[in-house]
Design an enzyme around this catalytic site. Structure first.
Site, PDB file in Angstrom:
ATOM      1  N   GLU A   1       2.193  -4.253  -1.277  1.00  0.00           N
ATOM      2  CA  GLU A   1       1.161  -3.483  -1.969  1.00  0.00           C
ATOM      3  C   GLU A   1       1.413  -3.502  -3.473  1.00  0.00           C
ATOM      4  O   GLU A   1       2.179  -2.674  -3.985  1.00  0.00           O
ATOM      5  CB  GLU A   1       1.174  -2.034  -1.475  1.00  0.00           C
ATOM      6  CG  GLU A   1       0.925  -1.899   0.008  1.00  0.00           C
ATOM      7  CD  GLU A   1       0.233  -0.583   0.315  1.00  0.00           C
ATOM      8  OE1 GLU A   1      -0.856  -0.627   0.894  1.00  0.00           O
ATOM      9  OE2 GLU A   1       0.758   0.474  -0.043  1.00  0.00           O
TER      10      GLU A   1
ATOM     11  N   GLY B   1      -6.284   2.174   2.148  1.00  0.00           N
ATOM     12  CA  GLY B   1      -6.358   3.539   1.644  1.00  0.00           C
ATOM     13  C   GLY B   1      -7.804   3.998   1.599  1.00  0.00           C
ATOM     14  O   GLY B   1      -8.377   4.428   2.599  1.00  0.00           O
ATOM     15  N   GLY B   2      -8.433   3.870   0.418  1.00  0.00           N
ATOM     16  CA  GLY B   2      -9.790   4.369   0.206  1.00  0.00           C
ATOM     17  C   GLY B   2     -10.784   4.013   1.304  1.00  0.00           C
ATOM     18  O   GLY B   2     -11.501   4.876   1.815  1.00  0.00           O
TER      19      GLY B   2
ATOM     20  N   GLY C   1      -5.878   1.647  -5.095  1.00  0.00           N
ATOM     21  CA  GLY C   1      -6.846   2.650  -5.528  1.00  0.00           C
ATOM     22  C   GLY C   1      -7.561   2.286  -6.815  1.00  0.00           C
ATOM     23  O   GLY C   1      -8.236   3.120  -7.417  1.00  0.00           O
TER      24      GLY C   1
ATOM     25  N   ASN D   1      -4.463   4.626   5.797  1.00  0.00           N
ATOM     26  CA  ASN D   1      -3.667   5.649   5.121  1.00  0.00           C
ATOM     27  C   ASN D   1      -4.622   6.632   4.436  1.00  0.00           C
ATOM     28  O   ASN D   1      -5.170   6.328   3.387  1.00  0.00           O
ATOM     29  CB  ASN D   1      -2.741   4.955   4.103  1.00  0.00           C
ATOM     30  CG  ASN D   1      -1.937   5.934   3.277  1.00  0.00           C
ATOM     31  OD1 ASN D   1      -1.930   7.143   3.547  1.00  0.00           O
ATOM     32  ND2 ASN D   1      -1.245   5.429   2.265  1.00  0.00           N
ATOM     33  N   TRP D   2      -4.788   7.790   5.054  1.00  0.00           N
ATOM     34  CA  TRP D   2      -5.769   8.758   4.541  1.00  0.00           C
ATOM     35  C   TRP D   2      -5.242   9.517   3.326  1.00  0.00           C
ATOM     36  O   TRP D   2      -5.986  10.266   2.692  1.00  0.00           O
ATOM     37  CB  TRP D   2      -6.171   9.736   5.640  1.00  0.00           C
ATOM     38  CG  TRP D   2      -6.908   9.108   6.796  1.00  0.00           C
ATOM     39  CD1 TRP D   2      -7.272   7.798   6.933  1.00  0.00           C
ATOM     40  CD2 TRP D   2      -7.396   9.776   7.978  1.00  0.00           C
ATOM     41  NE1 TRP D   2      -7.945   7.607   8.117  1.00  0.00           N
ATOM     42  CE2 TRP D   2      -8.033   8.804   8.780  1.00  0.00           C
ATOM     43  CE3 TRP D   2      -7.342  11.093   8.436  1.00  0.00           C
ATOM     44  CZ2 TRP D   2      -8.616   9.119  10.013  1.00  0.00           C
ATOM     45  CZ3 TRP D   2      -7.917  11.409   9.668  1.00  0.00           C
ATOM     46  CH2 TRP D   2      -8.549  10.428  10.440  1.00  0.00           C
ATOM     47  N   LYS D   3      -3.953   9.388   3.049  1.00  0.00           N
ATOM     48  CA  LYS D   3      -3.325  10.079   1.907  1.00  0.00           C
ATOM     49  C   LYS D   3      -3.620  11.593   1.969  1.00  0.00           C
ATOM     50  O   LYS D   3      -3.730  12.133   3.065  1.00  0.00           O
ATOM     51  CB  LYS D   3      -3.781   9.440   0.595  1.00  0.00           C
ATOM     52  CG  LYS D   3      -3.557   7.914   0.612  1.00  0.00           C
ATOM     53  CD  LYS D   3      -3.723   7.243  -0.715  1.00  0.00           C
ATOM     54  CE  LYS D   3      -3.465   5.747  -0.535  1.00  0.00           C
ATOM     55  NZ  LYS D   3      -3.558   5.005  -1.779  1.00  0.00           N
TER      56      LYS D   3
ATOM     57  N   HIS E   1       6.026   3.888   0.148  1.00  0.00           N
ATOM     58  CA  HIS E   1       4.707   3.723  -0.468  1.00  0.00           C
ATOM     59  C   HIS E   1       4.820   3.931  -1.981  1.00  0.00           C
ATOM     60  O   HIS E   1       5.590   4.773  -2.441  1.00  0.00           O
ATOM     61  CB  HIS E   1       3.709   4.716   0.141  1.00  0.00           C
ATOM     62  CG  HIS E   1       2.300   4.419  -0.278  1.00  0.00           C
ATOM     63  ND1 HIS E   1       1.797   4.840  -1.478  1.00  0.00           N
ATOM     64  CD2 HIS E   1       1.314   3.705   0.322  1.00  0.00           C
ATOM     65  CE1 HIS E   1       0.545   4.398  -1.607  1.00  0.00           C
ATOM     66  NE2 HIS E   1       0.237   3.709  -0.524  1.00  0.00           N
TER      67      HIS E   1
ATOM     68  N   GLU F   1       3.038   5.451  -4.055  1.00  0.00           N
ATOM     69  CA  GLU F   1       2.814   6.815  -4.557  1.00  0.00           C
ATOM     70  C   GLU F   1       4.054   7.675  -4.355  1.00  0.00           C
ATOM     71  O   GLU F   1       4.338   8.566  -5.159  1.00  0.00           O
ATOM     72  CB  GLU F   1       1.565   7.413  -3.885  1.00  0.00           C
ATOM     73  CG  GLU F   1       0.291   6.796  -4.480  1.00  0.00           C
ATOM     74  CD  GLU F   1      -0.835   6.567  -3.504  1.00  0.00           C
ATOM     75  OE1 GLU F   1      -0.865   7.215  -2.449  1.00  0.00           O
ATOM     76  OE2 GLU F   1      -1.688   5.709  -3.801  1.00  0.00           O
TER      77      GLU F   1
ATOM     78  N   SER G   1      -6.705  -1.969  -2.404  1.00  0.00           N
ATOM     79  CA  SER G   1      -8.157  -2.162  -2.535  1.00  0.00           C
ATOM     80  C   SER G   1      -8.723  -3.165  -1.534  1.00  0.00           C
ATOM     81  O   SER G   1      -9.620  -3.934  -1.864  1.00  0.00           O
ATOM     82  CB  SER G   1      -8.522  -2.561  -3.971  1.00  0.00           C
ATOM     83  OG  SER G   1      -8.168  -1.510  -4.868  1.00  0.00           O
TER      84      SER G   1
HETATM   85  P1  PGA Z   1      -6.257   1.513  -1.443  1.00  0.00           P
HETATM   86  O1  PGA Z   1      -4.810   2.071  -0.997  1.00  0.00           O
HETATM   87  O2  PGA Z   1      -6.795   0.720  -0.284  1.00  0.00           O
HETATM   88  O3  PGA Z   1      -7.076   2.736  -1.743  1.00  0.00           O
HETATM   89  O4  PGA Z   1      -6.036   0.658  -2.635  1.00  0.00           O
HETATM   90  C1  PGA Z   1      -3.915   1.255  -0.283  1.00  0.00           C
HETATM   91  C2  PGA Z   1      -2.645   2.020   0.007  1.00  0.00           C
HETATM   92  O5  PGA Z   1      -2.251   2.881  -0.787  1.00  0.00           O
HETATM   93  O6  PGA Z   1      -1.998   1.788   1.040  1.00  0.00           O
END
Ligand code: PGA
Length: 262
Positions: free
Chosen positions: A170, A237-238, A176, A11-13, A98, A100, A216
């Site tokens: 999650e 994500g990251g 993050g 997930n590149w956001k 998600h 966010e 993470s």
């Molecule tokens: P993260 O994000 O790996 O940066 O914690 C995970 C996600 O939001 O799916």
């Protein structure tokens, strides 16, 4: 019981430029190609770069996903994107629910549910995210929150559609933050999700459902998480913005063999 094919999402956001997105997609295509026979790999770039990233992925077997979608098919919905538009450009998976979108953008269970039904109807794969906040975890509400989100998402979804769904657990406090759920804590929630799906549907449906962990996940903690019997891959994500780290996580996931009869 069949073995569940692991699945890893990147997930590149709201990151990358057109050039860096294409370059990252090329790296992912090259480094993950050999694993796509044993692990489903999907990347979720920002909307404007979907087509360019799709081209860069070529015939690597790495799939293209979108970070969101709207439930209406067309019309006066300024700023929104439909399932048909996504299919038109080669997208085959969508992230919904998600944290966010729930906590930063303000989507509620009802909207997420409408999007989920429309996405299933369009024959796209749904990555449906659930997870508790730190406050909720500390108040001992993890199970209630996660199962409540799950129940809301699965309303009116027949068992036959579950093959088109992946649940991503999650925990919001782990996204993050560099703070990962311990493999045992994550496993406990995954097992609880699978049990809830078994009682809502049946054992066969629950045993074949893939449940990813997200929050993470990095190259150095992926194998301990993926070793847990109910963790069928990760939503990253990251670390998905680093082609090498993402490929290492995919390699770890491709070794998983969960769900086979004992
Ligand atoms: P993260 O994000 O790996 O940066 O914690 C995970 C996600 O939001 O799916």
């Amino acid at each position: 019981m069949a073995t569940r094919t692991p699945i890893v999402g990147g997930n590149w956001k709201m990151n990358t430029t057109r050039a860096s997105a294409v370059s990252l997609a090329e790296t992912v295509a090259t480094s993950c190609r050999e694993h796509t026979a044993t692990c489903d790999v999907v990347i979720f770039p920002p909307f404007p770069y979907l087509s360019a990233v799709g081209e860069a992925l070529g015939d690597s077997g790495v799939q293209l996903g979108a970070q969101d979608v709207y439930h209406e098919s067309d019309g006066a919905f300024t700023g929104e994107v439909s399932t048909a538009m996504l299919r038109d450009i080669g997208v085959n998976a969508v992230i919904l629910g998600h944290s966010e979108r729930r906590h930063v953008i303000g989507e509620d269970d009802a909207l997420i549910h409408r999007k989920l039904l429309a996405t299933l109807e369009a024959d796209l794969l749904v990555i449906f995210c659930v997870g508790e906040t730190l406050e909720q975890r500390e108040a001992g509400q993890t199970e209630t929150i996660v199962l409540g989100q799950l129940e809301s998402g699965l309303t009116d979804v027949p068992a036959s559609r579950l093959v088109q769904m992946v649940i991503a657990y999650e925990p919001v406090w782990a996204i993050g933050t560099g703070r990962t759920a311990s493999p045992e804590d994550a496993q406990a929630v995954h097992a609880c999700i699978r049990t809830a799906v078994a009682s809502r549907y049946d054992d066969v449906t629950a045993d074949s459902l893939r449940i990813q962990y997200g929050g993470s996940v990095k190259a150095d903690n992926a194998s301990a998480l993926f070793a847990q019997p109910d963790i069928d891959g990760g939503l990253i994500g990251g670390a998905s913005l680093d082609g090498g780290a993402f490929a290492s996580i995919v390699r770890e996931a491709s070794r998983i063999s969960h769900g086979a009869s004992a």
